[in-house]
Design a protein around this motif. Structure first.
Motif, PDB file in Angstrom:
ATOM      1  N   LEU A  22      -0.679   6.908 -13.619  1.00 43.78           N
ATOM      2  CA  LEU A  22       0.587   6.171 -13.551  1.00 43.78           C
ATOM      3  C   LEU A  22       0.494   4.730 -14.040  1.00 43.78           C
ATOM      4  O   LEU A  22       1.520   4.093 -14.286  1.00 43.78           O
ATOM      5  CB  LEU A  22       1.099   6.171 -12.103  1.00 43.78           C
ATOM      6  CG  LEU A  22       1.320   7.543 -11.462  1.00 43.78           C
ATOM      7  CD1 LEU A  22       1.671   7.378  -9.990  1.00 43.78           C
ATOM      8  CD2 LEU A  22       2.420   8.302 -12.196  1.00 43.78           C
ATOM      9  N   GLY A  23      -0.740   4.221 -14.150  1.00 45.43           N
ATOM     10  CA  GLY A  23      -0.907   2.819 -14.517  1.00 45.43           C
ATOM     11  C   GLY A  23      -1.117   1.948 -13.295  1.00 45.43           C
ATOM     12  O   GLY A  23      -0.688   2.279 -12.185  1.00 45.43           O
ATOM     13  N   ALA A  24      -1.765   0.808 -13.486  1.00 50.59           N
ATOM     14  CA  ALA A  24      -2.117  -0.076 -12.370  1.00 50.59           C
ATOM     15  C   ALA A  24      -0.902  -0.613 -11.630  1.00 50.59           C
ATOM     16  O   ALA A  24      -0.955  -0.865 -10.421  1.00 50.59           O
ATOM     17  CB  ALA A  24      -2.973  -1.236 -12.888  1.00 50.59           C
ATOM     18  N   SER A  25       0.213  -0.794 -12.322  1.00 53.56           N
ATOM     19  CA  SER A  25       1.396  -1.370 -11.679  1.00 53.56           C
ATOM     20  C   SER A  25       1.988  -0.465 -10.602  1.00 53.56           C
ATOM     21  O   SER A  25       2.775  -0.918  -9.770  1.00 53.56           O
ATOM     22  CB  SER A  25       2.473  -1.673 -12.728  1.00 53.56           C
ATOM     23  OG  SER A  25       2.886  -0.483 -13.385  1.00 53.56           O
ATOM     24  N   ALA A  26       1.612   0.813 -10.591  1.00 49.83           N
ATOM     25  CA  ALA A  26       2.158   1.747  -9.601  1.00 49.83           C
ATOM     26  C   ALA A  26       1.410   1.684  -8.276  1.00 49.83           C
ATOM     27  O   ALA A  26       1.857   2.267  -7.291  1.00 49.83           O
ATOM     28  CB  ALA A  26       2.099   3.175 -10.156  1.00 49.83           C
ATOM     29  N   LEU A  27       0.282   0.990  -8.224  1.00 53.21           N
ATOM     30  CA  LEU A  27      -0.549   0.983  -7.027  1.00 53.21           C
ATOM     31  C   LEU A  27      -0.196  -0.151  -6.076  1.00 53.21           C
ATOM     32  O   LEU A  27       0.221  -1.231  -6.500  1.00 53.21           O
ATOM     33  CB  LEU A  27      -2.033   0.874  -7.409  1.00 53.21           C
ATOM     34  CG  LEU A  27      -2.765   2.183  -7.698  1.00 53.21           C
ATOM     35  CD1 LEU A  27      -2.142   2.912  -8.880  1.00 53.21           C
ATOM     36  CD2 LEU A  27      -4.250   1.929  -7.938  1.00 53.21           C
ATOM     37  N   ARG A  28      -0.389   0.095  -4.775  1.00 56.94           N
ATOM     38  CA  ARG A  28      -0.240  -0.932  -3.756  1.00 56.94           C
ATOM     39  C   ARG A  28      -1.453  -1.871  -3.819  1.00 56.94           C
ATOM     40  O   ARG A  28      -2.463  -1.571  -4.447  1.00 56.94           O
ATOM     41  CB  ARG A  28      -0.144  -0.325  -2.359  1.00 56.94           C
ATOM     42  CG  ARG A  28       0.993   0.663  -2.165  1.00 56.94           C
ATOM     43  CD  ARG A  28       1.076   1.053  -0.681  1.00 56.94           C
ATOM     44  NE  ARG A  28      -0.218   1.511  -0.156  1.00 56.94           N
ATOM     45  CZ  ARG A  28      -0.637   2.773  -0.186  1.00 56.94           C
ATOM     46  NH1 ARG A  28       0.131   3.713  -0.725  1.00 56.94           N
ATOM     47  NH2 ARG A  28      -1.814   3.102   0.324  1.00 56.94           N
ATOM     48  N   ILE A  29      -1.352  -2.996  -3.099  1.00 56.61           N
ATOM     49  CA  ILE A  29      -2.454  -3.963  -3.090  1.00 56.61           C
ATOM     50  C   ILE A  29      -3.731  -3.332  -2.558  1.00 56.61           C
ATOM     51  O   ILE A  29      -4.818  -3.509  -3.127  1.00 56.61           O
ATOM     52  CB  ILE A  29      -2.085  -5.199  -2.230  1.00 56.61           C
ATOM     53  CG1 ILE A  29      -0.862  -5.906  -2.811  1.00 56.61           C
ATOM     54  CG2 ILE A  29      -3.263  -6.177  -2.172  1.00 56.61           C
ATOM     55  CD1 ILE A  29      -0.313  -6.993  -1.915  1.00 56.61           C
ATOM     56  N   ASP A  30      -3.632  -2.561  -1.436  1.00 54.56           N
ATOM     57  CA  ASP A  30      -4.839  -1.967  -0.863  1.00 54.56           C
ATOM     58  C   ASP A  30      -5.461  -0.947  -1.815  1.00 54.56           C
ATOM     59  O   ASP A  30      -6.694  -0.803  -1.878  1.00 54.56           O
ATOM     60  CB  ASP A  30      -4.533  -1.338   0.501  1.00 54.56           C
ATOM     61  CG  ASP A  30      -3.481  -0.246   0.426  1.00 54.56           C
ATOM     62  OD1 ASP A  30      -2.483  -0.428  -0.283  1.00 54.56           O
ATOM     63  OD2 ASP A  30      -3.654   0.792   1.085  1.00 54.56           O
ATOM     64  N   GLU A  31      -4.625  -0.262  -2.588  1.00 53.64           N
ATOM     65  CA  GLU A  31      -5.150   0.714  -3.547  1.00 53.64           C
ATOM     66  C   GLU A  31      -5.870   0.021  -4.700  1.00 53.64           C
ATOM     67  O   GLU A  31      -6.918   0.494  -5.160  1.00 53.64           O
ATOM     68  CB  GLU A  31      -4.008   1.583  -4.069  1.00 53.64           C
ATOM     69  CG  GLU A  31      -3.415   2.500  -3.009  1.00 53.64           C
ATOM     70  CD  GLU A  31      -2.211   3.276  -3.525  1.00 53.64           C
ATOM     71  OE1 GLU A  31      -2.106   4.458  -3.189  1.00 53.64           O
ATOM     72  OE2 GLU A  31      -1.395   2.688  -4.255  1.00 53.64           O
ATOM     73  N   LEU A  32      -5.323  -1.092  -5.158  1.00 55.43           N
ATOM     74  CA  LEU A  32      -5.993  -1.849  -6.211  1.00 55.43           C
ATOM     75  C   LEU A  32      -7.339  -2.384  -5.719  1.00 55.43           C
ATOM     76  O   LEU A  32      -8.344  -2.348  -6.446  1.00 55.43           O
ATOM     77  CB  LEU A  32      -5.100  -3.007  -6.671  1.00 55.43           C
ATOM     78  CG  LEU A  32      -3.844  -2.618  -7.447  1.00 55.43           C
ATOM     79  CD1 LEU A  32      -2.928  -3.819  -7.616  1.00 55.43           C
ATOM     80  CD2 LEU A  32      -4.195  -2.026  -8.807  1.00 55.43           C
ATOM     81  N   LEU A  33      -7.364  -2.864  -4.474  1.00 56.66           N
ATOM     82  CA  LEU A  33      -8.622  -3.346  -3.906  1.00 56.66           C
ATOM     83  C   LEU A  33      -9.640  -2.220  -3.792  1.00 56.66           C
ATOM     84  O   LEU A  33     -10.832  -2.419  -4.048  1.00 56.66           O
ATOM     85  CB  LEU A  33      -8.369  -3.966  -2.529  1.00 56.66           C
ATOM     86  CG  LEU A  33      -7.693  -5.343  -2.527  1.00 56.66           C
ATOM     87  CD1 LEU A  33      -7.248  -5.710  -1.128  1.00 56.66           C
ATOM     88  CD2 LEU A  33      -8.645  -6.402  -3.070  1.00 56.66           C
ATOM     89  N   ALA A  34      -9.175  -1.034  -3.419  1.00 54.90           N
ATOM     90  CA  ALA A  34     -10.073   0.124  -3.328  1.00 54.90           C
ATOM     91  C   ALA A  34     -10.677   0.447  -4.692  1.00 54.90           C
ATOM     92  O   ALA A  34     -11.855   0.795  -4.799  1.00 54.90           O
ATOM     93  CB  ALA A  34      -9.323   1.332  -2.763  1.00 54.90           C
ATOM     94  N   CYS A  35      -9.875   0.319  -5.750  1.00 56.48           N
ATOM     95  CA  CYS A  35     -10.391   0.556  -7.104  1.00 56.48           C
ATOM     96  C   CYS A  35     -11.450  -0.481  -7.470  1.00 56.48           C
ATOM     97  O   CYS A  35     -12.457  -0.150  -8.105  1.00 56.48           O
ATOM     98  CB  CYS A  35      -9.250   0.501  -8.117  1.00 56.48           C
ATOM     99  SG  CYS A  35      -8.120   1.903  -8.061  1.00 56.48           S
ATOM    100  N   ILE A  36     -11.224  -1.724  -7.066  1.00 48.71           N
ATOM    101  CA  ILE A  36     -12.169  -2.790  -7.390  1.00 48.71           C
ATOM    102  C   ILE A  36     -13.493  -2.588  -6.653  1.00 48.71           C
ATOM    103  O   ILE A  36     -14.573  -2.694  -7.231  1.00 48.71           O
ATOM    104  CB  ILE A  36     -11.568  -4.173  -7.030  1.00 48.71           C
ATOM    105  CG1 ILE A  36     -10.402  -4.503  -7.966  1.00 48.71           C
ATOM    106  CG2 ILE A  36     -12.637  -5.266  -7.089  1.00 48.71           C
ATOM    107  CD1 ILE A  36      -9.558  -5.662  -7.508  1.00 48.71           C
ATOM    108  N   MET A  37     -13.400  -2.256  -5.352  1.00 49.25           N
ATOM    109  CA  MET A  37     -14.618  -2.122  -4.536  1.00 49.25           C
ATOM    110  C   MET A  37     -15.343  -0.806  -4.779  1.00 49.25           C
ATOM    111  O   MET A  37     -16.543  -0.712  -4.558  1.00 49.25           O
ATOM    112  CB  MET A  37     -14.263  -2.276  -3.055  1.00 49.25           C
ATOM    113  CG  MET A  37     -13.796  -3.680  -2.706  1.00 49.25           C
ATOM    114  SD  MET A  37     -13.534  -3.898  -0.932  1.00 49.25           S
ATOM    115  CE  MET A  37     -12.071  -2.870  -0.669  1.00 49.25           C
ATOM    116  N   GLN A  38     -14.633   0.241  -5.161  1.00 48.46           N
ATOM    117  CA  GLN A  38     -15.175   1.533  -5.579  1.00 48.46           C
ATOM    118  C   GLN A  38     -15.730   2.397  -4.457  1.00 48.46           C
ATOM    119  O   GLN A  38     -15.560   3.611  -4.476  1.00 48.46           O
ATOM    120  CB  GLN A  38     -16.265   1.341  -6.647  1.00 48.46           C
ATOM    121  CG  GLN A  38     -15.767   0.684  -7.914  1.00 48.46           C
ATOM    122  CD  GLN A  38     -16.854   0.583  -8.967  1.00 48.46           C
ATOM    123  OE1 GLN A  38     -17.695   1.460  -9.095  1.00 48.46           O
ATOM    124  NE2 GLN A  38     -16.838  -0.500  -9.714  1.00 48.46           N
TER     125      GLN A  38
END
Length: 231
Positions: free
Chosen positions: A23-39
């Motif tokens: 869906l692209g990064a803009s579709a994610l919530r803040i916690d989901e983006l952080l989860a992607c960063i931390m892996q």
């Protein structure tokens, strides 16, 4: 399928990384983006729980924009590696928000100046005093963060403000600082500093074109308010 199995299936099949790809990064919530960063998690908590802890601790995106490693390390589940990952991602965002000097952004109006700095200054938790150095056509030659902290005449000294302007052969400067409260109404200190800088610039032959106070999505031009008029 029980609840735990359902959560595991979500994480594997439609977790943040998969949703970002689809869906692209803009579709994610803040916690989901952080989860992607931390892996990954840390052995005691999964990455989703840690990401939610960060969001709960910060209270929203505003605080994340000015986060420091020391504060991240105070959040349960965040060690040095994850603190570094988050801090690096935030810093990349800050740098992207800045327009490269090679573009020679032209500042024609107070609105131009406000737009130039708004996204990177509106969420800062401390006052930052930034000086834009401009050429004769009002292109940005460079910018300096002259002080961080409460604004007063002892901290924002003309000597420091104009030193680099002289070195860069700037024709004028435009001053900007933020109010962490979100209210851009100029304080008596703001007005006093502005008048002092205008007088110093007059002696040096370098115009102080404006002083913009940044709030949360709003700004005030001290020139428009009449505080830069020659007296």
């Amino acid at each position: 399928m029980d609840g735990e199995t359902a959560v595991r299936a979500y994480q594997l099949e439609d977790g943040p990384r998969e949703r970002l790809l689809r869906l692209g990064a803009s579709a994610l919530r803040i916690d989901e983006l952080l989860a992607c960063i931390m892996q990954s998690g840390n052995g005691r908590q999964n990455v989703y729980a840690i990401a939610q802890s960060v969001v709960d601790h910060l209270g929203g995106l505003d605080a994340l924009a000015d986060i420091e490693v020391a504060e991240l390390l105070q959040i349960p589940g965040i060690g040095r590696a994850k603190a570094v990952q988050i801090a690096a991602a935030v810093e990349l965002g800050r740098r992207i928000a800045r327009k490269p000097a090679t573009e020679k952004r032209q500042i024609r109006t107070a609105d131009d100046a406000a737009k130039y700095v708004m996204d990177r200054m509106r969420y800062l938790k401390k006052e930052h005093f930034v000086t834009l150095l401009l050429d004769t056509r009002h292109h940005v030659l460079a910018e300096d963060t002259s002080s961080i902290g409460s604004l007063d005449a002892s901290i924002v000294h003309p000597r420091e403000i104009f030193r680099r302007a002289v070195r860069c052969s700037a024709s004028g400067i435009l001053c900007v600082h933020n109010h962490p409260s979100g209210d851009p109404s100029p304080s008596p200190e703001d007005i006093a500093v502005t008048k002092r800088l205008v007088e110093a610039g007059r002696l040096l032959g370098i115009d102080v074109l404006d002083h913009i106070v940044i709030g949360d999505g709003r700004y005030v031009s001290l020139r428009a308010a009449g505080y830069l008029d020659h007296g």
